[in-house]
Design a protein around this motif. Structure first.
Motif, PDB file in Angstrom:
ATOM      1  N   UNK A 393       0.720  -1.203  -0.002  1.00 39.63           N
ATOM      2  CA  UNK A 393      -0.078   0.262  -0.056  1.00 39.63           C
ATOM      3  C   UNK A 393       0.550   0.749  -0.053  1.00 39.63           C
ATOM      4  N   UNK A 394       2.164   1.436   0.496  1.00 35.62           N
ATOM      5  CA  UNK A 394       3.008   2.708   1.045  1.00 35.62           C
ATOM      6  C   UNK A 394       2.836   2.241  -0.756  1.00 35.62           C
ATOM      7  N   UNK A 395       3.553   1.265  -1.469  1.00 36.85           N
ATOM      8  CA  UNK A 395       4.476   1.437  -3.232  1.00 36.85           C
ATOM      9  C   UNK A 395       3.212   1.967  -4.029  1.00 36.85           C
ATOM     10  N   UNK A 396       1.690   2.121  -3.305  1.00 41.06           N
ATOM     11  CA  UNK A 396       0.751   1.931  -4.093  1.00 41.06           C
ATOM     12  C   UNK A 396       0.449   3.626  -4.187  1.00 41.06           C
ATOM     13  N   UNK A 397       0.378   4.172  -2.386  1.00 45.40           N
ATOM     14  CA  UNK A 397       0.357   5.727  -2.256  1.00 45.40           C
ATOM     15  C   UNK A 397       1.998   6.664  -2.993  1.00 45.40           C
ATOM     16  N   UNK A 398       2.851   5.499  -3.473  1.00 47.95           N
ATOM     17  CA  UNK A 398       3.446   6.747  -3.677  1.00 47.95           C
ATOM     18  C   UNK A 398       3.791   6.711  -5.203  1.00 47.95           C
ATOM     19  N   UNK A 399       3.258   5.780  -5.815  1.00 46.14           N
ATOM     20  CA  UNK A 399       2.876   5.604  -7.159  1.00 46.14           C
ATOM     21  C   UNK A 399       1.361   7.159  -7.333  1.00 46.14           C
ATOM     22  N   UNK A 400       0.561   7.034  -6.637  1.00 46.27           N
ATOM     23  CA  UNK A 400      -0.265   7.452  -6.490  1.00 46.27           C
ATOM     24  C   UNK A 400      -0.200   9.001  -6.676  1.00 46.27           C
ATOM     25  N   UNK A 401       1.281   9.804  -5.472  1.00 46.21           N
ATOM     26  CA  UNK A 401       2.126  10.735  -4.925  1.00 46.21           C
ATOM     27  C   UNK A 401       2.858  11.057  -6.877  1.00 46.21           C
ATOM     28  N   UNK A 402       3.056  10.742  -7.811  1.00 46.34           N
ATOM     29  CA  UNK A 402       4.002  10.587  -8.544  1.00 46.34           C
ATOM     30  C   UNK A 402       2.910  10.978  -9.459  1.00 46.34           C
ATOM     31  N   UNK A 403       1.483  10.458  -9.518  1.00 47.16           N
ATOM     32  CA  UNK A 403       0.536  10.629 -10.781  1.00 47.16           C
ATOM     33  C   UNK A 403       0.305  11.804 -10.356  1.00 47.16           C
ATOM     34  N   UNK A 404       0.018  12.502  -8.961  1.00 50.57           N
ATOM     35  CA  UNK A 404      -0.421  13.923  -9.164  1.00 50.57           C
ATOM     36  C   UNK A 404       0.326  14.653  -9.951  1.00 50.57           C
ATOM     37  N   UNK A 405       2.149  14.286  -9.584  1.00 50.68           N
ATOM     38  CA  UNK A 405       2.923  15.163 -10.077  1.00 50.68           C
ATOM     39  C   UNK A 405       3.349  15.359 -11.662  1.00 50.68           C
ATOM     40  N   UNK A 406       3.210  14.082 -12.044  1.00 51.16           N
ATOM     41  CA  UNK A 406       3.122  14.192 -13.247  1.00 51.16           C
ATOM     42  C   UNK A 406       2.088  14.439 -14.402  1.00 51.16           C
ATOM     43  N   UNK A 407       0.938  14.310 -12.856  1.00 47.93           N
ATOM     44  CA  UNK A 407      -0.063  14.995 -14.551  1.00 47.93           C
ATOM     45  C   UNK A 407       0.087  16.586 -13.973  1.00 47.93           C
ATOM     46  N   UNK A 408      -0.025  17.288 -13.102  1.00 44.26           N
ATOM     47  CA  UNK A 408       0.341  18.603 -13.052  1.00 44.26           C
ATOM     48  C   UNK A 408       1.500  19.270 -13.957  1.00 44.26           C
TER      49      UNK A 408
END
Length: 449
Positions: A393-408
């Motif tokens: 779940x920590x790995x998924x959370x890191x992915x989601x943070x990256x998705x948000x930064x990458x989207x922006x």
């Protein structure tokens, strides 16, 4: 591939959104006859499996284990809504409040809340068991979805939408729980576990291909709230079916494996940074493609990328991967991802043909599943026994943070430098992930068994 502004592919699917376990419990689950060769020194070395027959045989052997088909079916039903909720929420809120800005802010709030709550939920799952925690956590998340639906239907004040959607953050990592069951069943068979991990990643991709399309169809064909309502029903039904399969459930670790957070494990923080950069690849690619196509063809083009990843994941799971250093295998996957992510850039900057771009996205997507499977394998090997759900779940959370930064970042680049130039962002993010993985190699390698 994980999708922007969605609840986690509790998964991705981080999931896909993938494991090679370090469990040390006695091997209490015997291998079914003709499904696995007898253990030899605790590790299996199957012969090569190639071609379509070898691929099908790999998965037939995997699902010959009693109970696997039942928990997989329930988990699949529970995971389809993961690709539905954000799309449904945006359509529903925008239709009632006439504001895409408000809809985007509400879904972003849900993403942030999930990043905070999901690791805690996963820790409880590890400590007290899947059925005991997942069912009430899902019920609370479903109540949040229904509250959001009711608030929108009644045109309640905007702050109520944020509060209701934040309550959905208790949704358990269904993909992680499924992977944990495979890890428990095949803890002495790395070959079968590799196949299971690849299958789970392919399921993540499939769900995020079907989910948004289903949500958009329901909201358009029935009523704006139909997508959220259907997703909530599917989620609760799937988790109940999954939790009912107690024979394959891993035993709880009452003291969380006797350790603190998996982030305290040497090598884990550096690996989470790699996942953060990898998530930026996914988020930026989606936003830039939407900006470049700017029309109804964007959905099918993104589906081609997910389809490439799904197919590559299934093939990757059916072949014998090299043994030894998983870290080096991850470096190879990230290098391939960096190279293949350049194809959409070359296509957009060159021909400008949507057909060529679709082919480039299909090929680029083929690097996603092998990278995620290998990365999550490394996560599990670094995660202490009894904390597997929390580590994933920590790995998924890191992915989601990256998705948000990458989207922006991708959106800003596409707006200021042109949509074609925006494709430089996923290439740069993949290259950054490769550099970070190489730099983290020493610590990670020291911790591996």
């Amino acid at each position: 591939m994980p999708k922007t502004n969605s609840a986690p592919p509790l998964a991705l699917t981080a999931e896909s959104p993938v494991l090679a376990p370090r469990y040390r419990e006695p091997a209490s689950v015997p291998a079914p006859r003709r499904t696995r060769p007898p253990a030899s020194g605790g590790r299996q070395r199957p012969g090569p499996r190639t071609g379509s027959r070898g691929t099908l045989a790999s998965y037939r052997r995997l699902f010959a284990t009693p109970g696997t088909r039942a928990f997989t079916a329930g988990n699949l039903v529970a995971r389809v809504p993961m690709g539905m909720f954000s799309v449904s929420a945006v359509i529903m809120i925008a239709a009632e409040y006439d504001s895409y800005a408000l809809a985007g802010a509400v879904t972003a709030t849900g993403l942030a809340a999930t990043a905070l709550v999901a690791p805690f939920t996963a820790r409880l799952v590890d400590r007290y068991g899947q059925a005991r925690i997942a069912v009430p956590a899902t019920a609370l998340a479903v109540l949040g979805s229904l509250a959001l639906l009711l608030c929108v239907h009644l045109h309640a004040p905007a702050w109520t939408l944020f509060a209701a959607y934040a309550a959905t953050a208790t949704t358990p990592n269904t993909g992680g729980m499924s992977r944990a069951r495979w890890a428990h069943l095949h803890r002495d068979d790395p070959a079968a576990l590799h196949t299971a991990n690849a299958f789970e990643q392919a399921v993540d991709e499939l769900c995020f291909m079907i989910g948004p399309v289903l949500a958009a169809f329901l909201c358009a064909a029935l009523f704006p709230e139909a997508g959220t309502l259907t997703g909530a029903v599917l989620l609760l039904t799937g988790v109940l079916l999954f939790a009912a399969q107690r024979a394959t459930e891993p035993p709880p670790a009452p003291r969380g494996g006797g350790a603190g957070s998996p982030l305290r494990t040497p090598g884990m923080p550096a690996l989470m940074v790699v996942f953060l950069a990898t998530g930026a690849v996914f988020g930026s690619m989606e936003v830039v493609t939407l900006a470049y196509v700017d029309g109804p063809a964007a959905g099918p083009l993104l589906a081609l990328q997910a389809a490439g990843s799904c197919a590559a994941g299934l093939v990757y799971g059916s072949v014998t991967v090299p043994g030894g250093d998983v870290r080096r295998r991850l470096l190879g996957c990230l290098a391939a991802m960096t190279a293949l992510m350049a194809l959409p850039l070359l296509s957009a900057a060159g021909t400008g043909s949507l057909l060529a771009l679709g082919g480039a996205l299909l090929i680029a997507g083929m690097a996603t599943a092998p990278t995620m499977v290998t990365g999550m394998t490394l996560v599990q090997r670094l995660t202490p026994p009894g904390q597997l759900n929390e580590g994933m779940t920590l790995a998924v959370t890191a992915l989601l943070g990256g998705i948000a930064a990458g989207s922006a970042t991708g959106g800003w680049t596409a707006e200021h430098a042109g949509a074609a130039a925006g494709y430089t962002v996923p290439v740069a993010a993949a290259a950054l992930a490769l550099v970070l993985a190489a730099a983290a190699g020493g610590t990670t390698k020291a911790r591996l068994p």
